[in-house]
Motif scaffolding. Structure first.
Motif, PDB file in Angstrom:
ATOM      1  N   LYS A  93       0.930  -0.632   0.328  1.00 20.49           N
ATOM      2  CA  LYS A  93      -0.146  -0.295  -0.004  1.00 20.49           C
ATOM      3  C   LYS A  93       1.188   1.379   0.304  1.00 20.49           C
ATOM      4  O   LYS A  93       0.897   2.136  -0.221  1.00 20.49           O
ATOM      5  CB  LYS A  93      -0.333  -0.040   1.212  1.00 20.49           C
ATOM      6  CG  LYS A  93      -1.863   1.534   1.134  1.00 20.49           C
ATOM      7  CD  LYS A  93      -3.299   0.963   0.376  1.00 20.49           C
ATOM      8  CE  LYS A  93      -3.949   2.214   0.484  1.00 20.49           C
ATOM      9  NZ  LYS A  93      -5.301   1.586  -1.011  1.00 20.49           N
ATOM     10  N   LEU A  94       2.141   0.786   0.522  1.00 23.33           N
ATOM     11  CA  LEU A  94       2.713   2.054   0.832  1.00 23.33           C
ATOM     12  C   LEU A  94       2.891   3.320  -0.683  1.00 23.33           C
ATOM     13  O   LEU A  94       3.112   4.535  -0.517  1.00 23.33           O
ATOM     14  CB  LEU A  94       4.176   1.927   1.604  1.00 23.33           C
ATOM     15  CG  LEU A  94       4.625   3.245   1.572  1.00 23.33           C
ATOM     16  CD1 LEU A  94       4.320   3.820   2.952  1.00 23.33           C
ATOM     17  CD2 LEU A  94       6.564   3.030   1.961  1.00 23.33           C
ATOM     18  N   ARG A  96       2.077   2.730  -3.339  1.00 25.33           N
ATOM     19  CA  ARG A  96       0.818   2.053  -4.385  1.00 25.33           C
ATOM     20  C   ARG A  96      -0.746   1.903  -3.895  1.00 25.33           C
ATOM     21  O   ARG A  96      -1.269   1.300  -3.411  1.00 25.33           O
ATOM     22  CB  ARG A  96       0.883   0.315  -4.891  1.00 25.33           C
ATOM     23  CG  ARG A  96       1.872  -0.127  -5.822  1.00 25.33           C
ATOM     24  CD  ARG A  96       2.410   0.839  -7.244  1.00 25.33           C
ATOM     25  NE  ARG A  96       0.841   1.274  -8.046  1.00 25.33           N
ATOM     26  CZ  ARG A  96       0.880  -0.433  -8.806  1.00 25.33           C
ATOM     27  NH1 ARG A  96       1.534  -1.493  -8.804  1.00 25.33           N
ATOM     28  NH2 ARG A  96      -0.215  -0.591  -9.372  1.00 25.33           N
ATOM     29  N   PRO A  97      -0.807   3.651  -3.508  1.00 31.80           N
ATOM     30  CA  PRO A  97      -1.959   3.853  -3.075  1.00 31.80           C
ATOM     31  C   PRO A  97      -3.527   3.629  -3.959  1.00 31.80           C
ATOM     32  O   PRO A  97      -4.245   3.588  -3.617  1.00 31.80           O
ATOM     33  CB  PRO A  97      -2.173   6.055  -2.358  1.00 31.80           C
ATOM     34  CG  PRO A  97      -1.452   6.205  -3.778  1.00 31.80           C
ATOM     35  CD  PRO A  97       0.159   5.199  -3.566  1.00 31.80           C
ATOM     36  N   ASP A  98      -2.851   3.240  -4.903  1.00 38.17           N
ATOM     37  CA  ASP A  98      -3.963   3.332  -6.045  1.00 38.17           C
ATOM     38  C   ASP A  98      -4.850   1.976  -5.976  1.00 38.17           C
ATOM     39  O   ASP A  98      -5.983   0.928  -6.796  1.00 38.17           O
ATOM     40  CB  ASP A  98      -3.611   3.251  -7.989  1.00 38.17           C
ATOM     41  CG  ASP A  98      -2.113   2.366  -7.993  1.00 38.17           C
ATOM     42  OD1 ASP A  98      -1.318   2.347  -7.003  1.00 38.17           O
ATOM     43  OD2 ASP A  98      -2.141   1.630  -8.770  1.00 38.17           O
ATOM     44  N   LEU A  99      -4.318   0.767  -5.527  1.00 42.96           N
ATOM     45  CA  LEU A  99      -4.898  -0.598  -5.228  1.00 42.96           C
ATOM     46  C   LEU A  99      -5.324  -0.820  -3.925  1.00 42.96           C
ATOM     47  O   LEU A  99      -5.183  -0.019  -2.790  1.00 42.96           O
ATOM     48  CB  LEU A  99      -3.339  -1.344  -4.673  1.00 42.96           C
ATOM     49  CG  LEU A  99      -2.102  -1.624  -6.179  1.00 42.96           C
ATOM     50  CD1 LEU A  99      -1.219  -2.189  -6.228  1.00 42.96           C
ATOM     51  CD2 LEU A  99      -2.441  -1.808  -7.549  1.00 42.96           C
ATOM     52  N   MET A 128      -6.488  -0.506   4.597  1.00 43.44           N
ATOM     53  CA  MET A 128      -6.598  -1.821   4.052  1.00 43.44           C
ATOM     54  C   MET A 128      -8.399  -2.510   4.829  1.00 43.44           C
ATOM     55  O   MET A 128      -8.583  -1.727   5.931  1.00 43.44           O
ATOM     56  CB  MET A 128      -5.646  -2.506   4.129  1.00 43.44           C
ATOM     57  CG  MET A 128      -5.020  -2.487   5.091  1.00 43.44           C
ATOM     58  SD  MET A 128      -3.697  -3.883   5.808  1.00 43.44           S
ATOM     59  CE  MET A 128      -2.507  -2.122   4.790  1.00 43.44           C
ATOM     60  N   THR A 129      -8.977  -3.192   3.779  1.00 48.40           N
ATOM     61  CA  THR A 129      -9.982  -3.997   5.080  1.00 48.40           C
ATOM     62  C   THR A 129      -9.749  -5.189   5.543  1.00 48.40           C
ATOM     63  O   THR A 129      -8.476  -6.432   4.412  1.00 48.40           O
ATOM     64  CB  THR A 129     -10.801  -4.046   3.949  1.00 48.40           C
ATOM     65  OG1 THR A 129     -10.943  -2.896   3.792  1.00 48.40           O
ATOM     66  CG2 THR A 129     -11.969  -4.626   4.591  1.00 48.40           C
ATOM     67  N   VAL A 130      -9.402  -5.504   6.964  1.00 55.04           N
ATOM     68  CA  VAL A 130      -8.681  -6.200   7.339  1.00 55.04           C
ATOM     69  C   VAL A 130      -9.543  -8.015   7.652  1.00 55.04           C
ATOM     70  O   VAL A 130     -10.325  -7.087   8.425  1.00 55.04           O
ATOM     71  CB  VAL A 130      -7.408  -6.554   8.604  1.00 55.04           C
ATOM     72  CG1 VAL A 130      -7.149  -7.003   8.848  1.00 55.04           C
ATOM     73  CG2 VAL A 130      -6.354  -5.456   7.887  1.00 55.04           C
ATOM     74  N   GLU A 291       0.706   6.189   5.155  1.00 53.86           N
ATOM     75  CA  GLU A 291       0.750   6.708   3.656  1.00 53.86           C
ATOM     76  C   GLU A 291       0.083   7.809   3.252  1.00 53.86           C
ATOM     77  O   GLU A 291       1.310   7.753   2.278  1.00 53.86           O
ATOM     78  CB  GLU A 291       0.586   5.792   2.472  1.00 53.86           C
ATOM     79  CG  GLU A 291      -1.170   5.284   2.433  1.00 53.86           C
ATOM     80  CD  GLU A 291      -2.027   4.713   3.053  1.00 53.86           C
ATOM     81  OE1 GLU A 291      -1.662   4.040   4.534  1.00 53.86           O
ATOM     82  OE2 GLU A 291      -3.055   4.249   3.125  1.00 53.86           O
ATOM     83  N   ASP A 292       0.060   8.589   3.771  1.00 53.19           N
ATOM     84  CA  ASP A 292      -0.365   9.751   3.373  1.00 53.19           C
ATOM     85  C   ASP A 292       0.740  10.553   4.259  1.00 53.19           C
ATOM     86  O   ASP A 292       0.875  11.346   3.685  1.00 53.19           O
ATOM     87  CB  ASP A 292      -1.318  10.484   3.494  1.00 53.19           C
ATOM     88  CG  ASP A 292      -2.387   9.794   3.300  1.00 53.19           C
ATOM     89  OD1 ASP A 292      -2.254   9.012   2.300  1.00 53.19           O
ATOM     90  OD2 ASP A 292      -4.013   9.509   3.350  1.00 53.19           O
TER      91      ASP A 292
END
Ligand SMILES: Cc1ncc(C[n+]2csc(CCOP(=O)(O)OP(=O)(O)O)c2C)c(N)n1
Ligand code: SF4
Ligand SMILES: [Mg+2]
Lengths: 322, 652
Positions: A93-94, A96-99, A128-130, A291-292
């Motif tokens: 995610k770090l 690739r925020p598009d994923l 993310m959804t955990v 990530e932001d």
């Protein structure tokens, strides 16, 4: 709450992903009656309803029955190491925020071998959804006690029953700094399971859903008292949480209007012992995502890299000295 | 109390009686004779000198040493600096184990290692000096400049201890000069503990005839973040030290510089490593702090954001490795930097990257092991664990940086190999490269160093993620975001579609292809060049940071008429072709490694039980050649002189 059929059809025609588009090319290999099947169905529905492009969706897991999940999706999947799903997902995610990142992890995977990562993942609060598939037992390795096994459960490593009280994943999560989304679902109420996962997906941040998941193979009667007696369930409803359909409301009469902004009450609900709460316990949309926070407004181009390198080389240049 | 004496800690009572008064001939307290010597001094020309500055930690010997090295380097001298680091952050004052400082080898020509024992030592107290003496770091009879304030210390025990050490060193032939560092410095600063170091820098500038203006520049640079007052004060101390030495000391050397033609930069191996990460185009470094690797990440943290990139300090090394793997999987090839204990923790993740063919760069700045071992000390003990540390058959590239400059280029090369072959590449450096400084030609930026932008184009429909090429073992890399590339990567045995494979044939096929890939990579390697003649009596084979010392030893041996050559390996796994032929042309082959190996000095160490050093074991296994080995595990780089001795023992 599901999207009305008509709307679905409209979407389908416009953009075109159907449920089939999210089915992996091998059929699920879980036991008949395994709660994981229901979780998979809910997630595939969510992907269809949200029209998530399979190539931009990544399912990450650890090791366990539940961690087979990514194999059964048509998307990018990462079935990695026991306990390490979360740091892998963070690394993805770090940059690739598009994923769209989903994580499937078992109770052993998350709360035992991966416990350190779990605590820190809550604090990083990456988007993310955990889904924590909690069958309260180690399934894949054939019935050993897990940290969430209730006291007294007989397993292959505890033939005379477990010795300790279980760890409460909800309380733990609610106790960590930067917690931003905590919910609980059960596999035997599919409608709510879908709604809760959908809320989790829409929350920007680390959305932790503990899903009580039946394992007919090794814990055949574990959840019977609750499955059979809806009054032992406590449904959390709120305009900021999930709302119940008329049908559900009729069956599950024990309800509480719980504001997901109320952390204190969330913690109380988390520690109920007789009743199983279902719904959104806590949500705070204002917690920054790692990530932001770590995003810097600098280009990563050859020119910029060259520029910084030259500046640094200048600092270390001793000859010629000027 | 084992503080007072040189060798026999317990005989202090006996010895104490011997020393009552300082020797009359001592060159101390010469301050009164100002100006009398300056004119008479003639600089003795030297090819090189090894200088050490040691103090309690916090007294600034490190900074003094670094500055001294930098000034010499600016003048065009070859230098190699080595940090002397106590294990504790705040060791007790005046303790033998607490010596903190720097060793600087200054030479006319380029130097490639720290050299042998010290020729001149500056010590801020006699205890740290004793530490260095006991560690056999002083050349017999070398020059010692010793802070004299302890002689008159109010604490009688200290004064006596000082006098003992002084007398014994003098008796052993050391040229000890007592220097009134503190009493000179109080003239300028209220707390001379924090100023002595620049006074000493002045002394050294005088002794080695260094350009004082360059030293002033260096001070302005070092204190650039401080205000003008601090800078002025330090400049004053520098001048004071210089003048004092000019007037009171009889020591004057000149080490003529042979100025390099190309622009030179000077830095330590970890700084070079961090710059290499930046220059490789990698965007993510995931790490967990561990000595001696951390300083690379410190520096990278400082500069990486300026190119839009991230150093992520994970919760542990397992997470750091998994995080890097995640980033690489998502198309952003990542590096994880660690040292021995961290490498052990990363092994499961490394195996996953091998199995699923995710490119990954792992840097191991080796330290003394096993276990927590010697965190600040140099050793080359991780070679086998880098090659074979994880479970199962996990072919990966293992390479080693052998110079500070090489730390920079190795990471760039590692990233490239990792992404070309979808492989794990391990880069080994060690504590000695990490902290040593040496000038090297300023790199010329090359866009080819960088990773290409990630591929987000559609994969041909029906393409499989592990479509191993039967000739090379290479498979494509499908990156999330690429349409049609969806598959579930797994650490389980898998077929070409990345489906979990229960079929024994498929398992074997996957393992074979990963091995084939390494063999394909091996075909790209060039045989290293032999240093010295192509044939002879003995060939030394080395890897990593020992290169400079080995080659210097070879030079000395050859100058002595010995038929000795050396070979230095960059790639340890796989190894280049052609080496067996090289070995054949020598009567003996041996490795020199900074790690343990049994020597046959005990009844139970014989050919059946003897454990070989890592490289020796690899060479014996691969080439069926009787490779001998020698090394030591004393927590520091091996000195050329010791290699010479070890080789001489093995020559006819
Ligand atoms: C490092 C490591 N240790 C142990 C295992 C064996 N192992 C695989 S899954 C598992 C436990 C699975 O339990 P859980 O996470 O609850 O998942 P479930 O199978 O119940 O879905 C264990 C111990 C492993 N794969 N890796
Ligand atoms: S063992 Fe239990 S958790 Fe695993 S697949 Fe079967 S029912 Fe599901
Ligand atoms: Mg489980």
């Amino acid at each position: 709450m599901g999207i009305p059929v008509s709307e679905c059809l409209l979407k389908l025609m416009a953009e075109g992903y159907t449920l089939d588009d999210y089915r992996g090319d091998i059929p699920p290999r879980w036991c008949t009656g395994c709660g994981d099947n229901g979780i998979l169905a809910a997630v595939q529905r969510l992907c269809r309803d949200e029209q998530l492009p399979p190539e931009r969706t990544v399912f990450v897991s650890g090791i366990g029955c539940s961690s087979r999940f990514p194999h059964y999706m048509n998307a990018y999947g990462f079935h990695g190491l026991h306990g390490r799903a979360l740091p892998v997902a963070e690394g993805i995610k770090l940059r690739r925020p598009d994923l769209h990142v989903f994580v499937s992890t078992g109770d052993g995977d998350c709360c035992s071998i991966g416990a350190a990562h779990w605590i820190h993942a809550i604090r990083y609060n990456m988007d993310m959804t955990v889904l924590m598939h909690d069958n309260q037992i180690y399934g894949l390795t054939k019935k050993q006690a897990s940290p969430t096994s209730p006291r007294g459960v007989k397993s292959n490593t505890t033939p005379r029953g477990t010795y300790l009280d279980p760890l409460n994943p909800l309380s733990v999560t609610l106790g960590v700094a930067n917690v931003s989304f905590v919910a609980q679902a059960v596999d035997w109420i599919p409608e709510l399971l879908y709604d809760i996962i959908s809320e989790a997906y829409h929350h920007k941040g680390f959305s932790f859903v503990r899903i009580l998941q039946r394992c007919p193979e090794f814990m055949p009667h574990q959840f019977d008292p609750w499955v059979q007696n809806p009054d032992k369930m406590l449904l959390l409803t709120h305009e900021k949480g999930v709302q119940l359909s008329a049908g559900l409301s009729k069956v599950y009469r024990k309800q509480e209007a719980h504001d997901p902004g109320d952390l204190h009450r969330a913690r109380e609900i988390a520690s109920l012992s007789e009743q199983i709460p279902v719904g959104i316990l806590y949500r705070d949309s204002d917690v920054p995502c790692y990530e932001d926070v770590r995003m810097v407004d600098r280009l990563h181009t050859p020119d910029v890299i060259k520029g910084v390198l030259e500046e640094e080389f200048d600092k270390f240049t001793i000859w010629p000295s000027e | 109390m084992d503080r007072q004496t040189l060798k026999e800690p317990r005989q202090e009572q006996v010895r104490r009686a011997r020393v009552e008064k300082p020797k009359a001939a001592s060159p101390r307290k010469t301050g009164q004779r100002r100006g009398s010597r300056a004119a008479a001094k003639q600089a003795v020309t030297l090819k090189e000198h090894v200088v050490e500055i040691v103090s309690d930690s916090g007294e600034g010997a490190q900074r003094c040493g670094q500055s001294f090295g930098s000034v010499a380097a600016r003048m065009g001298n070859g230098i190699w600096t080595v940090e002397i680091i106590p294990a504790e952050i705040q060791p007790p004052a005046r303790s033998i184990a607490g010596a903190s400082g720097n060793r600087i080898r200054v030479a006319s020509e380029r130097v490639t290692n720290g050299g042998d024992e010290a020729d001149l030592v500056v010590a801020f107290n006699e205890q740290v000096l004793l530490g260095r003496y006991r560690a056999k770091e002083l050349k017999p009879g070398c020059i010692i400049l010793l802070e004299d304030k302890w002689r008159t210390d109010p604490d009688a025990e200290i004064a006596v201890s000082y006098a003992h050490v002084y007398d014994e060193l003098v008796a052993e032939g050391y040229k000890v000069h007592e220097i009134p560092m503190e009493s000179e410095c109080v003239k300028y600063v209220p707390d001379p503990r924090r100023g002595k170091n620049m006074f000493v820098l002045g002394l050294l500038c005088s002794i080695y005839s260094l350009d004082l203006e360059m030293a002033r520049e260096q001070i302005r640079f070092v204190f650039r973040k401080k205000d003008a007052k601090v800078i002025d004060l330090n400049l004053e101390l520098l001048g004071a030290g210089h003048d004092w030495a000019e007037e009171n000391l009889d020591i004057k050397y000149a080490i003529p510089a042979s100025k390099p033609k190309d622009p030179q930069i000077v830095m330590n191996g970890n700084t070079a490593l961090a710059l290499g990460v930046l220059a490789s185009g990698m965007e993510v470094c995931a790490m967990y702090p561990i000595t001696p690797a951390t300083s690379a990440s410190h520096y990278l943290s400082d500069i990486f954001e300026r190119v839009g990139c991230v150093v992520h300090q994970a919760e542990d090394e397992i997470a750091a490795c998994a995080f890097a793997i995640g980033a690489s999987y998502a198309g952003k090839c990542a590096v994880t930097i660690t040292s021995g204990p961290g490498l052990s923790l990363k092994q499961e993740g490394i195996g996953l990257a091998v199995m699923s063919e995710i490119p990954l760069v792992v840097v191991d700045v080796q330290r003394g092991g096993p276990s927590t071992g010697q965190p600040t000390k140099a050793e080359q003990g991780d070679l086998l664990s880098a090659c074979f540390g994880g479970h199962g058959d996990a072919p990966k590239v293992v390479m080693a940086a052998s110079t500070i400059e090489d730390c920079f280029y190795s990471v760039i090369m590692a990233r490239k190999i990792a992404e070309t072959f979808n492989m794990v590449v391990m880069v080994l450096t060690d504590a000695s490269l990490a902290t040593a400084q040496q000038p090297f030609p300023r790199p010329d930026f090359n866009e080819q160093w960088l990773a290409p932008p990630i591929d987000q184009s559609a994969v041909p429909e029906g393409a499989s993620p592990y479509d191993w090429d039967p000739r090379t073992g290479l498979a494509p890399r499908f990156i999330p975001g690429q349409p049609n590339g969806m598959h579930c990567l797994t650490g389980l045995a898998h077929d070409r579609l990345s489906h979990v494979a229960y079929d024994p044939e498929i398992n074997q096929e996957g393992i074979r292809n990963r091995s084939l890939k390494l063999a394909t990579f091996q075909k790209t390697l060039k045989a290293p060049a032999i240093f010295g003649d192509e044939d002879g009596d003995l060939l030394i084979v080395g890897w990593g940071s020992t290169q400079g010392a080995i080659e210097e030893a070879v030079e000395r041996l050859r100058a002595d008429g010995k038929r000795v050559s050396s070979l230095h390996l960059k790639f340890l796994q796989p190894m280049p072709s052609g080496m067996k032929d090289m070995f054949r042309r020598f009567d003996k082959v041996m490795t020199v490694e900074n790690t343990w190996s049994d020597s046959l000095d005990s009844e139970v160490f014989d050919e059946d039980s003897r454990r070989y050093a890592g490289l020796a074991l690899l060479l014996r296994a691969r080439f069926l050649v009787d490779v001998d080995c020698w090394g030591e595990v004393k927590g520091q780089s091996i000195k050329p002189g010791k290699i010479v001795r070890a080789v001489l023992e093995r020559l006819p």
